[in-house]
Scaffold this motif. Sequence first.
Motif, PDB file in Angstrom:
ATOM      1  N   GLU A 141     -34.655  48.766 -56.868  1.00 51.07           N
ATOM      2  CA  GLU A 141     -36.013  48.744 -56.356  1.00 51.07           C
ATOM      3  C   GLU A 141     -36.179  49.809 -55.285  1.00 51.07           C
ATOM      4  O   GLU A 141     -35.255  50.132 -54.544  1.00 51.07           O
ATOM      5  N   ASN A 142     -37.415  50.359 -55.222  1.00 48.62           N
ATOM      6  CA  ASN A 142     -37.766  51.367 -54.226  1.00 48.62           C
ATOM      7  C   ASN A 142     -36.790  52.550 -54.255  1.00 48.62           C
ATOM      8  O   ASN A 142     -36.338  53.020 -53.214  1.00 48.62           O
ATOM      9  N   ALA A 143     -36.446  52.974 -55.460  1.00 52.21           N
ATOM     10  CA  ALA A 143     -35.501  54.085 -55.612  1.00 52.21           C
ATOM     11  C   ALA A 143     -36.065  55.111 -56.575  1.00 52.21           C
ATOM     12  O   ALA A 143     -36.874  54.797 -57.461  1.00 52.21           O
ATOM     13  N   LEU A 144     -35.636  56.346 -56.394  1.00 49.71           N
ATOM     14  CA  LEU A 144     -35.983  57.452 -57.285  1.00 49.71           C
ATOM     15  C   LEU A 144     -34.693  58.118 -57.724  1.00 49.71           C
ATOM     16  O   LEU A 144     -33.902  58.554 -56.877  1.00 49.71           O
ATOM     17  N   ARG A 145     -34.450  58.156 -59.028  1.00 51.60           N
ATOM     18  CA  ARG A 145     -33.247  58.796 -59.513  1.00 51.60           C
ATOM     19  C   ARG A 145     -33.523  60.276 -59.741  1.00 51.60           C
ATOM     20  O   ARG A 145     -34.473  60.640 -60.445  1.00 51.60           O
ATOM     21  N   VAL A 146     -32.752  61.128 -59.124  1.00 51.43           N
ATOM     22  CA  VAL A 146     -32.917  62.571 -59.233  1.00 51.43           C
ATOM     23  C   VAL A 146     -31.841  63.124 -60.152  1.00 51.43           C
ATOM     24  O   VAL A 146     -30.647  62.930 -59.916  1.00 51.43           O
ATOM     25  N   GLU A 147     -32.270  63.780 -61.213  1.00 52.71           N
ATOM     26  CA  GLU A 147     -31.367  64.399 -62.186  1.00 52.71           C
ATOM     27  C   GLU A 147     -31.583  65.910 -62.168  1.00 52.71           C
ATOM     28  O   GLU A 147     -32.665  66.396 -61.822  1.00 52.71           O
ATOM     29  N   THR A 148     -30.588  66.654 -62.546  1.00 55.59           N
ATOM     30  CA  THR A 148     -30.737  68.102 -62.706  1.00 55.59           C
ATOM     31  C   THR A 148     -30.414  68.489 -64.142  1.00 55.59           C
ATOM     32  O   THR A 148     -29.572  67.857 -64.792  1.00 55.59           O
ATOM     33  N   ALA A 149     -31.094  69.514 -64.622  1.00 51.23           N
ATOM     34  CA  ALA A 149     -30.873  70.011 -65.980  1.00 51.23           C
ATOM     35  C   ALA A 149     -31.169  71.501 -65.997  1.00 51.23           C
ATOM     36  O   ALA A 149     -32.282  71.918 -65.646  1.00 51.23           O
ATOM     37  N   SER A 150     -30.188  72.298 -66.372  1.00 51.94           N
ATOM     38  CA  SER A 150     -30.379  73.739 -66.403  1.00 51.94           C
ATOM     39  C   SER A 150     -31.331  74.167 -67.497  1.00 51.94           C
ATOM     40  O   SER A 150     -31.808  75.312 -67.517  1.00 51.94           O
ATOM     41  N   SER A 151     -31.641  73.258 -68.427  1.00 50.93           N
ATOM     42  CA  SER A 151     -32.584  73.583 -69.498  1.00 50.93           C
ATOM     43  C   SER A 151     -34.020  73.671 -68.986  1.00 50.93           C
ATOM     44  O   SER A 151     -34.873  74.284 -69.631  1.00 50.93           O
ATOM     45  N   LEU A 152     -34.286  73.036 -67.845  1.00 53.18           N
ATOM     46  CA  LEU A 152     -35.617  73.159 -67.251  1.00 53.18           C
ATOM     47  C   LEU A 152     -35.700  74.467 -66.483  1.00 53.18           C
ATOM     48  O   LEU A 152     -34.736  74.868 -65.822  1.00 53.18           O
ATOM     49  N   PRO A 153     -36.860  75.144 -66.510  1.00 53.82           N
ATOM     50  CA  PRO A 153     -36.997  76.382 -65.745  1.00 53.82           C
ATOM     51  C   PRO A 153     -37.078  76.085 -64.256  1.00 53.82           C
ATOM     52  O   PRO A 153     -37.497  75.002 -63.846  1.00 53.82           O
ATOM     53  N   ARG A 154     -36.655  77.022 -63.458  1.00 52.62           N
ATOM     54  CA  ARG A 154     -36.841  76.880 -62.012  1.00 52.62           C
ATOM     55  C   ARG A 154     -38.337  76.837 -61.715  1.00 52.62           C
ATOM     56  O   ARG A 154     -39.138  77.466 -62.395  1.00 52.62           O
ATOM     57  N   GLY A 155     -38.669  76.087 -60.696  1.00 51.95           N
ATOM     58  CA  GLY A 155     -40.077  75.992 -60.308  1.00 51.95           C
ATOM     59  C   GLY A 155     -40.827  74.864 -60.982  1.00 51.95           C
ATOM     60  O   GLY A 155     -42.021  74.685 -60.737  1.00 51.95           O
ATOM     61  N   LEU A 156     -40.147  74.050 -61.812  1.00 48.27           N
ATOM     62  CA  LEU A 156     -40.797  72.938 -62.504  1.00 48.27           C
ATOM     63  C   LEU A 156     -39.912  71.704 -62.434  1.00 48.27           C
ATOM     64  O   LEU A 156     -38.705  71.776 -62.664  1.00 48.27           O
ATOM     65  N   ALA A 157     -40.516  70.570 -62.096  1.00 49.21           N
ATOM     66  CA  ALA A 157     -39.814  69.285 -62.117  1.00 49.21           C
ATOM     67  C   ALA A 157     -40.648  68.293 -62.909  1.00 49.21           C
ATOM     68  O   ALA A 157     -41.887  68.299 -62.831  1.00 49.21           O
ATOM     69  N   LEU A 158     -39.962  67.444 -63.672  1.00 49.25           N
ATOM     70  CA  LEU A 158     -40.621  66.397 -64.448  1.00 49.25           C
ATOM     71  C   LEU A 158     -40.271  65.040 -63.853  1.00 49.25           C
ATOM     72  O   LEU A 158     -39.129  64.815 -63.449  1.00 49.25           O
ATOM     73  N   LEU A 159     -41.259  64.152 -63.823  1.00 49.65           N
ATOM     74  CA  LEU A 159     -41.013  62.808 -63.301  1.00 49.65           C
ATOM     75  C   LEU A 159     -41.518  61.805 -64.324  1.00 49.65           C
ATOM     76  O   LEU A 159     -42.709  61.789 -64.656  1.00 49.65           O
ATOM     77  N   ASP A 160     -40.617  60.973 -64.826  1.00 47.09           N
ATOM     78  CA  ASP A 160     -40.957  59.927 -65.789  1.00 47.09           C
ATOM     79  C   ASP A 160     -41.341  58.670 -65.009  1.00 47.09           C
ATOM     80  O   ASP A 160     -40.492  58.020 -64.386  1.00 47.09           O
TER      81      ASP A 160
END
Length: 549
Positions: A141-160
């Motif tokens: 609860e009250n948590a955000l899981r942060v993942e990294t993926a080199s397949s995503l371009p720099r300058g963009l983050a996705l949040l599900d």
Amino acid sequence: MVTLDERPQLIDALSALRDRVAAVRLPLPLPDTPRARQTRTELLAQLDDYLVPRLKDPDAPLLAVVGGSTGAGKSTLVNSLVGRRVSEAGVLRPTTRTPVLVCHPEDHHWFAGLRVLPQLTRVWLPQADEDHPVDEPAPEENALRVETASSLPRGLALLDAPDIDSLVVENRLLAAELICAADVWVMVTTASRYADAVPWHLLRTAKEYDVTLVTVLDRVPHQVIGEVSRQYAALLDKAGLGHVPRFTIPELPESACGGSGLLPESAVAELRGWLAHRGQDPAARQQAADRTASGIIDSLDTRLPELAGAVAAQYAAAVRLGGVVEAAYREQGKRVRRELGRGAVLAGDARTRWRAYPRDSTSEELLDALTESLAALLHCAVSAAEEHVRDAWRREPASEPLGPPGGGADREAVERIGMEARRWRRELEELAEDEVRGIDRPSGSRLSGSRSSRSSGAVPEPDTVAALLATSLLGGRRARAAGERLAELLGAQTALRLRDKGGELVLSYVDRVLHAERDRRLAPLDALDVTPEPQAELIAALSVLQKEK
């Protein structure tokens, strides 16, 4: 349009405005209260999670929040855009689902701290390579899981984000809060649910704020893809959202409910390209962020006055509720004074004791009866005031959180009033003792004008003086004999002065009892601290912001 460059004055104005919004309290259940509470929550989320962080760090990566209804395929879409499973897909969700944010490894520092969504604790999975991802841990609860993926371009983050129509209230609230933190809103719906009310509420909200928005029509059967796409486009046009970028993803085996596969590259290539361009191209990224920030700031011109109006309505309702109590007790105060003037206390047992006094009734018995009668009169007044308040508040839905008036019949009220009446009696007896003590002085120090007992050298008993004084004060014309006897014992001038003091004492105790009970009834309302200041402070803060835009 606001340009996201270094604008310290604008940041200060927004920070001050945020404090004013946070200070708003909406405790009374008025018709517009639910909407006002939602507006306050959304404003705080947008100011804390988006506007202020974005203005402070205009070069931060673009955050695209993927939102939608249950089963819309958000997680599968995010996994497919990333190229590996980073978020658990399927319709059987945990009770509390931890949202997942995915960014390029070199952008990790932007989201590892509390720059955005500061109320959510960051959690990370154990390190694993992209071909062998580890299982998703138990939700927190009250948590955000942060993942990294080199397949995503720099300058963009996705949040599900969690489902916007989740059966779990906390999930719905979290989903709305996450969307408020987005530079880009990615609204996902399906061929079977694109006309549902919940996603359209979000789409209309996005239009109202003029944010950067993109829609995804997911899981569309091949045989109806043309027809459904046209119908969806017609709905968007009708809502004034025809300009919004729209992407359609056909129904595929990988998108089946409960499936854990990734969609084919071709199914998400167009959307990935659109998002990647916004993240990688500085001009496109700034345009997307500028539009969202400007839209939200411009929407404050309407939303803040509405919130200020709700605050004013709260204060008006509080004044109205309090006025009912004030008027009820004020009216009963007047009635008690009238009853005292006509000698209503000298009734029942008190009247019987007075008629038997002093032969068959002692001074103490007479004082006991008068004290109880005075307490009964005050208790009756409090009961009448509470009944009036109860009837008036029953017609006021705003009174619900204050609880029902206690009524004059509750035992605690009887005990409180009885205690005050006994305290009045003690002070009256002390007043009589002081007067008698003054009589028992050397002749040179005695007050002039005394006759009868004083001329004969006899000093009256303090309890006798107290009983006669109480009777003359509370008995009206029926107790005229008590005043005459008091004058005989003390002298006319002394008796008159003593009655004046005693009369002030009676009225002060009457006021003390009624004011105390009135304040007890007002205490729950006072504890809500509904004041007019937040309204003026909101408007003043908005005025400062408008000058800085």
